[in-house]
Design an enzyme around this catalytic site. Structure first.
Site, PDB file in Angstrom:
ATOM      1  N   GLY A 174      -8.371 -20.209  37.119  1.00  0.00           N
ATOM      2  CA  GLY A 174      -7.660 -20.546  38.351  1.00  0.00           C
ATOM      3  C   GLY A 174      -8.312 -19.906  39.566  1.00  0.00           C
ATOM      4  O   GLY A 174      -8.526 -20.553  40.596  1.00  0.00           O
ATOM      5  N   ASP A 175      -8.651 -18.623  39.449  1.00  0.00           N
ATOM      6  CA  ASP A 175      -9.325 -17.933  40.549  1.00  0.00           C
ATOM      7  C   ASP A 175     -10.701 -18.532  40.816  1.00  0.00           C
ATOM      8  O   ASP A 175     -11.112 -18.699  41.967  1.00  0.00           O
ATOM      9  CB  ASP A 175      -9.488 -16.450  40.197  1.00  0.00           C
ATOM     10  CG  ASP A 175      -8.162 -15.720  40.129  1.00  0.00           C
ATOM     11  OD1 ASP A 175      -7.566 -15.491  41.189  1.00  0.00           O
ATOM     12  OD2 ASP A 175      -7.726 -15.388  39.025  1.00  0.00           O
ATOM     13  N   THR A 176     -11.420 -18.841  39.749  1.00  0.00           N
ATOM     14  CA  THR A 176     -12.769 -19.368  39.908  1.00  0.00           C
ATOM     15  C   THR A 176     -12.756 -20.748  40.558  1.00  0.00           C
ATOM     16  O   THR A 176     -13.585 -21.048  41.430  1.00  0.00           O
ATOM     17  CB  THR A 176     -13.486 -19.428  38.547  1.00  0.00           C
ATOM     18  OG1 THR A 176     -13.493 -18.124  37.969  1.00  0.00           O
ATOM     19  CG2 THR A 176     -14.908 -19.905  38.704  1.00  0.00           C
ATOM     20  N   ALA A 178     -10.502 -21.851  42.601  1.00  0.00           N
ATOM     21  CA  ALA A 178     -10.175 -21.624  44.013  1.00  0.00           C
ATOM     22  C   ALA A 178     -11.404 -21.162  44.778  1.00  0.00           C
ATOM     23  O   ALA A 178     -11.661 -21.609  45.907  1.00  0.00           O
ATOM     24  CB  ALA A 178      -9.054 -20.602  44.141  1.00  0.00           C
ATOM     25  N   ALA A 179     -12.188 -20.274  44.179  1.00  0.00           N
ATOM     26  CA  ALA A 179     -13.396 -19.780  44.838  1.00  0.00           C
ATOM     27  C   ALA A 179     -14.411 -20.895  45.049  1.00  0.00           C
ATOM     28  O   ALA A 179     -15.050 -20.976  46.104  1.00  0.00           O
ATOM     29  CB  ALA A 179     -14.017 -18.659  44.003  1.00  0.00           C
TER      30      ALA A 179
END
Length: 402
Positions: A174-176, A178-179
């Site tokens: 999820g973070d990746t 978004a990045a």
């Protein structure tokens, strides 16, 4: 890639990036820019710095994850809760092209470092803001991490086996995601600024929206027919045959879902009846009998070792592959041939294998210019560029501002 292609500078050479983020989402976006030549100044709190420095496996007291995430960056320590540090941060933002942050919405505004304050000082500034739910909406102020974004974005509902507990993908996807969306947004905003004469702007990325954007036709299937896609384990719903299949010594992935590929697969496993069955000539017919096809393939793979299955299917051009572990990746010649495994020396002098640079550009490729910094090692040099040095710098250090 020819050696001549490496004479051009990386594409983001000269781009100045100020990174306020920590952990994963914001810093991964900064890593992408740094890999392609941007000067990335990472602001960290004095003392412990970014918590990622202490996450997962440590070597000589520092996370090996940190060595990947923060390569090509410089570290400056500032306690952004302090007015003097906020003033320094504003001066750095005046000279930056891009600012990256992933704090809870409103935190930077409380520190006098929000978009209105900084864009007034630097109208060309491009500001990436990654948060759980975005800068607007009724959920704006809720705390949100990547795992929550994965759940709200629809991914967790599809992860795992039918009827069982939803599972994590295995990495902070999820973070990746978004990045990655944030990095794309930065490049779009920079293009608009340069080519269209536009001003700087905010890129607002919500974790759940980045995940949702990758959910294919999930919503449209519900809109069109009320269909709620459910978890399917290792299968690929609506596309057959494509699954993980057991071998005598492991598992293989086989994607035999193209019409001609399916026929070659069936002939190879000795199921000429299925290869010639007109009802299975297209995907719609195969999906209706997916369970039967999976059983036919499994009956063949169970009697064979992984290497035997891969060899037989590769000979007839059926897409297939083993399930790679870290050891498989490290020993694979394709990874080595493509430069996807590189060796770098950390600040402590350790040799460490790390992921290479992606995407690969033929004329102006990225690269690892220097390893991840020690906490605050660039503070003095960066502040000196602002004219802060000598007794003034010593006074700030004494106040634990830097």
């Amino acid at each position: 890639m020819s050696s001549d292609a490496r004479t051009d500078p990386p594409p983001l050479t000269g781009l100045k990036v100020l990174e306020f983020g920590q952990l994963i989402g914001g810093p991964f976006a900064g890593k992408i820019l740094g890999d392609f030549g941007a000067e990335v100044i990472k602001i960290e709190p004095p003392g412990q710095g970014d918590p990622l420095r202490n996450w997962r496996l440590l070597r000589n007291g520092t996370s090996v994850w940190w060595q990947i995430q923060s390569r090509n960056k410089r570290s400056v320590t500032l306690d952004l809760r302090q007015p003097e540090a906020q003033d320094i941060a504003r001066r750095l933002a005046e000279e930056a092209d891009v600012l990256i942050e992933n704090f809870r919405p409103g935190v930077l505004e409380d520190w006098g470092l929000g978009w209105k304050q900084l864009s007034a000082l630097n109208p060309g500034l491009v500001m990436l803001r990654i948060s759980g739910y975005g800068q607007t909406g009724p959920y704006r102020d809720r705390p949100g991490f990547g795992v929550i974004g994965e759940a709200m974005g629809g991914l967790r509902h599809l992860s795992g086996e039918p009827g069982r507990l939803p599972v994590r993908v295995g990495v902070s996807i999820g973070d990746t995601l978004a990045a990655l969306h944030g990095a794309i947004g930065i490049l779009l905003a920079l293009y608009h600024r340069k080519v269209n004469g536009g001003a700087g702007q905010v890129i607002d990325v919500a974790l759940y929206e980045a995940v949702f954007n990758c959910m294919e036709s999930l919503l449209s299937e519900y809109s069109a027919a009320g269909v709620i896609r459910e978890p399917a384990g290792s299968a690929l719903p609506g596309i057959a045959p494509s699954n993980a299949y057991p071998c005598s010594d492991g598992h293989v992935l086989i994607a035999g879902n193209g019409d001609s590929i399916f026929k070659r697969l069936m002939e190879t496993i000795g199921r000429h009846d299925l290869a010639q069955n007109t009802a299975l000539a297209d995907n719609e017919g195969r999906v209706a009998r997916a369970a039967q096809l999976d059983e036919a393939i499994s009956a063949w793979t169970r009697l064979r070792r992984v290497e035997e299955v891969l060899g037989a299917l590769q000979d007839v051009r059926v897409p297939c592959g083993r399930v790679y572990s870290a050891r498989d990746i490290a020993e694979d010649p394709q990874y080595r041939a493509r430069g996807m495994i590189q060796t770098m020396t950390t600040r402590d002098g350790d040799m460490l294998e790390v992921p290479g640079i992606i995407p690969q550009l033929s004329l102006s490729p990225g690269g690892i210019r220097h390893p991840a910094p020690r906490l605050g090692e660039d503070t003095e040099a960066v502040l000196a560029s602002l004219g802060i040095e000598g007794e003034r710098l010593s006074a700030l250090r004494g106040a634990r501002i830097v």
